[in-house]
Design a protein around this motif. Sequence first.
Motif, mmCIF file in Angstrom:
data_model
loop_
_atom_site.group_PDB
_atom_site.id
_atom_site.type_symbol
_atom_site.label_atom_id
_atom_site.label_comp_id
_atom_site.label_asym_id
_atom_site.label_seq_id
_atom_site.Cartn_x
_atom_site.Cartn_y
_atom_site.Cartn_z
ATOM 1 N N PRO A 36 40.602 33.498 56.969
ATOM 2 C CA PRO A 36 39.561 34.028 57.856
ATOM 3 C C PRO A 36 38.166 33.541 57.490
ATOM 4 O O PRO A 36 37.350 33.244 58.371
ATOM 5 C CB PRO A 36 39.688 35.550 57.675
ATOM 6 C CG PRO A 36 41.109 35.756 57.280
ATOM 7 C CD PRO A 36 41.444 34.582 56.425
ATOM 8 N N VAL A 37 37.876 33.446 56.189
ATOM 9 C CA VAL A 37 36.572 32.953 55.745
ATOM 10 C C VAL A 37 36.402 31.486 56.109
ATOM 11 O O VAL A 37 35.349 31.066 56.610
ATOM 12 C CB VAL A 37 36.409 33.154 54.227
ATOM 13 C CG1 VAL A 37 35.126 32.482 53.727
ATOM 14 C CG2 VAL A 37 36.374 34.644 53.890
ATOM 15 N N ILE A 63 30.710 39.816 52.347
ATOM 16 C CA ILE A 63 31.215 40.520 51.170
ATOM 17 C C ILE A 63 32.083 39.593 50.318
ATOM 18 O O ILE A 63 31.953 39.546 49.092
ATOM 19 C CB ILE A 63 32.025 41.766 51.595
ATOM 20 C CG1 ILE A 63 31.107 42.799 52.239
ATOM 21 C CG2 ILE A 63 32.736 42.371 50.396
ATOM 22 C CD1 ILE A 63 31.851 44.015 52.754
ATOM 23 N N THR A 64 32.976 38.846 50.979
ATOM 24 C CA THR A 64 33.891 37.968 50.244
ATOM 25 C C THR A 64 33.135 36.903 49.461
ATOM 26 O O THR A 64 33.380 36.705 48.262
ATOM 27 C CB THR A 64 34.888 37.297 51.209
ATOM 28 O OG1 THR A 64 35.640 38.301 51.890
ATOM 29 C CG2 THR A 64 35.839 36.385 50.449
ATOM 30 N N ALA A 115 30.947 38.586 46.551
ATOM 31 C CA ALA A 115 31.743 39.092 45.439
ATOM 32 C C ALA A 115 32.445 37.958 44.701
ATOM 33 O O ALA A 115 32.518 37.947 43.468
ATOM 34 C CB ALA A 115 32.764 40.106 45.953
ATOM 35 N N TYR A 116 32.971 36.988 45.457
ATOM 36 C CA TYR A 116 33.671 35.853 44.838
ATOM 37 C C TYR A 116 32.714 35.075 43.936
ATOM 38 O O TYR A 116 33.049 34.735 42.798
ATOM 39 C CB TYR A 116 34.236 34.946 45.930
ATOM 40 C CG TYR A 116 35.299 33.977 45.453
ATOM 41 C CD1 TYR A 116 36.638 34.205 45.723
ATOM 42 C CD2 TYR A 116 34.970 32.832 44.739
ATOM 43 C CE1 TYR A 116 37.616 33.324 45.304
ATOM 44 C CE2 TYR A 116 35.936 31.951 44.309
ATOM 45 C CZ TYR A 116 37.259 32.195 44.597
ATOM 46 O OH TYR A 116 38.228 31.323 44.166
ATOM 47 N N ALA A 117 31.510 34.798 44.440
ATOM 48 C CA ALA A 117 30.527 34.045 43.656
ATOM 49 C C ALA A 117 30.112 34.815 42.404
ATOM 50 O O ALA A 117 30.008 34.241 41.306
ATOM 51 C CB ALA A 117 29.308 33.728 44.516
ATOM 52 N N ALA A 118 29.878 36.125 42.551
ATOM 53 C CA ALA A 118 29.454 36.925 41.401
ATOM 54 C C ALA A 118 30.523 36.952 40.315
ATOM 55 O O ALA A 118 30.229 36.776 39.126
ATOM 56 C CB ALA A 118 29.129 38.348 41.851
ATOM 57 N N ILE A 151 44.097 42.404 43.911
ATOM 58 C CA ILE A 151 43.730 43.436 44.879
ATOM 59 C C ILE A 151 42.739 42.908 45.898
ATOM 60 O O ILE A 151 42.462 43.573 46.898
ATOM 61 C CB ILE A 151 43.143 44.671 44.176
ATOM 62 C CG1 ILE A 151 41.840 44.301 43.453
ATOM 63 C CG2 ILE A 151 44.161 45.297 43.231
ATOM 64 C CD1 ILE A 151 41.073 45.485 42.934
ATOM 65 N N LYS A 152 42.166 41.734 45.653
ATOM 66 C CA LYS A 152 41.214 41.019 46.512
ATOM 67 C C LYS A 152 39.769 41.444 46.216
ATOM 68 O O LYS A 152 39.482 42.604 45.952
ATOM 69 C CB LYS A 152 41.514 41.205 48.004
ATOM 70 C CG LYS A 152 42.936 40.812 48.390
ATOM 71 C CD LYS A 152 43.214 39.341 48.119
ATOM 72 C CE LYS A 152 44.548 38.873 48.656
ATOM 73 N NZ LYS A 152 45.715 39.444 47.993
ATOM 74 N N VAL A 153 38.890 40.455 46.250
ATOM 75 C CA VAL A 153 37.485 40.684 45.924
ATOM 76 C C VAL A 153 36.823 41.630 46.929
ATOM 77 O O VAL A 153 35.915 42.388 46.579
ATOM 78 C CB VAL A 153 36.707 39.350 45.867
ATOM 79 C CG1 VAL A 153 37.180 38.498 44.716
ATOM 80 C CG2 VAL A 153 36.818 38.583 47.182
ATOM 81 N N THR A 154 37.279 41.596 48.175
ATOM 82 C CA THR A 154 36.706 42.492 49.184
ATOM 83 C C THR A 154 36.995 43.945 48.837
ATOM 84 O O THR A 154 36.113 44.804 48.934
ATOM 85 C CB THR A 154 37.277 42.171 50.575
ATOM 86 O OG1 THR A 154 37.216 40.763 50.801
ATOM 87 C CG2 THR A 154 36.503 42.884 51.653
ATOM 88 N N THR A 155 38.220 44.227 48.424
ATOM 89 C CA THR A 155 38.591 45.588 48.028
ATOM 90 C C THR A 155 37.746 46.053 46.855
ATOM 91 O O THR A 155 37.236 47.183 46.840
ATOM 92 C CB THR A 155 40.075 45.636 47.643
ATOM 93 O OG1 THR A 155 40.861 45.127 48.723
ATOM 94 C CG2 THR A 155 40.508 47.047 47.319
#
Length: 417
Positions: free
Chosen positions: A179-180, A201-202, A205-208, A285-289
């Motif tokens: 989706p991204v 958000i993705t 959070a992914y970059a951080a 669990i995924k970075v979005t969660t």
Amino acid sequence: MLPVASEDGTVTDWVTALFTSTSSICVTGLIVVDTPGHWSTFGELVILGLIQVGGFGIMTFASLLGVLVTRRLGMRMQRSAATETKTSVLGDVRRVVLGVIAVSLIMETLTALALTARLAAGYEIPLGQATYLGVFHAVSAFNNAGFALYSDSLIGFATDPWICVPIVVAFVLGGLGFPVLFELARHARRQQRRWSLHIRITLGAYAALAVVGVIAVIGIEWTNPATLGQYDPIGKLVAGAFQGLTPRTAGFNTLDVGAMQPASLLVTDVLMFIGGGSAGTAGGIKVTTFALLAFVMLAEVRGEPNVHVLGRKLPREVYRQALTVVLSGVGLVWLATMTLLLITPFKLDDVLFEATSAFGTVGLSTGITGDLSQAGQLILVVLMFVGRLGPITFASALALRERGKRYDLPEERPIVG
């Protein structure tokens, strides 16, 4: 288990074959036998095919076959494929499925070309063999599988950016989620001006988490003679950056994981548990969660009645879903870790790392996978399977039917904290 699949032409025992098959289809990368040493070319191709199907997703692959065979998708298959690819409109399912296939093949081809050129020119490997190695590692990288045709994974290329960078780009793009990638493509073509909440958000959070992982590994392992301490400063940065990014569920390693400091293993545990983006090739669990729960906690600390994220209000069912995913994951990893501690002689650091890697479908290991008993390996098989499906999907599959309540109970508030 076929004799033709093993290098020496013997029958592989069923637990090893099951473990390898599950690790391949769940794009994990954990192994109980040396991949290039035990499996023949035929066996490696079976693994490669399972990785590709697992990366596409079972329903995505089934939908593709439906499109090719019947040129249409039934409503039930559309609903299943829409759930897997996080597609909101059923009419878009066919386009999204074909888009998933196209993006995967394009990224894998570009990565394979880069790796093949480097292996052939820089390491004087014959073109045919270099092409095979390039294709295998490209597919494994984009699908976040972590299978390598070298016994030490990518330690031999730890300081070679021409090998490490293409692989990092492949597993990062695959781990962000389709989706991204689709939304970024629409934005680049100016078909969409504003980024959705999900992509913001993705990416954030992914970059951080990527920055945290890279800084932690480089900082902790800088003077460790068994890992980064043996390289010059530039080599330390290249190898450390790769190792800090690979817990995004890529599974390749440029350092000896078993020789890493306990603090590095603990940081990697957390990063593996969180994983990558939704509806992609990554696990966890995924970075979005993870990010959504952080926003929920922030709102509670501030005493705000609703949770607002980047100018949007989150619906309450999102909190429940995020909490279910996280707590289910914690419970599964805890249960598996405790069981492995009871039936194996290994210490907590190694066992927790192994269980988290299996649940997050990462594939990193401190080296104990092959030494586990058959019971221990079967526990990891279940963890990989559940981790790839997702805790909510797995729990829903176990439920016989949905039960709707026609009444509610009196409300009473217990003390929290």
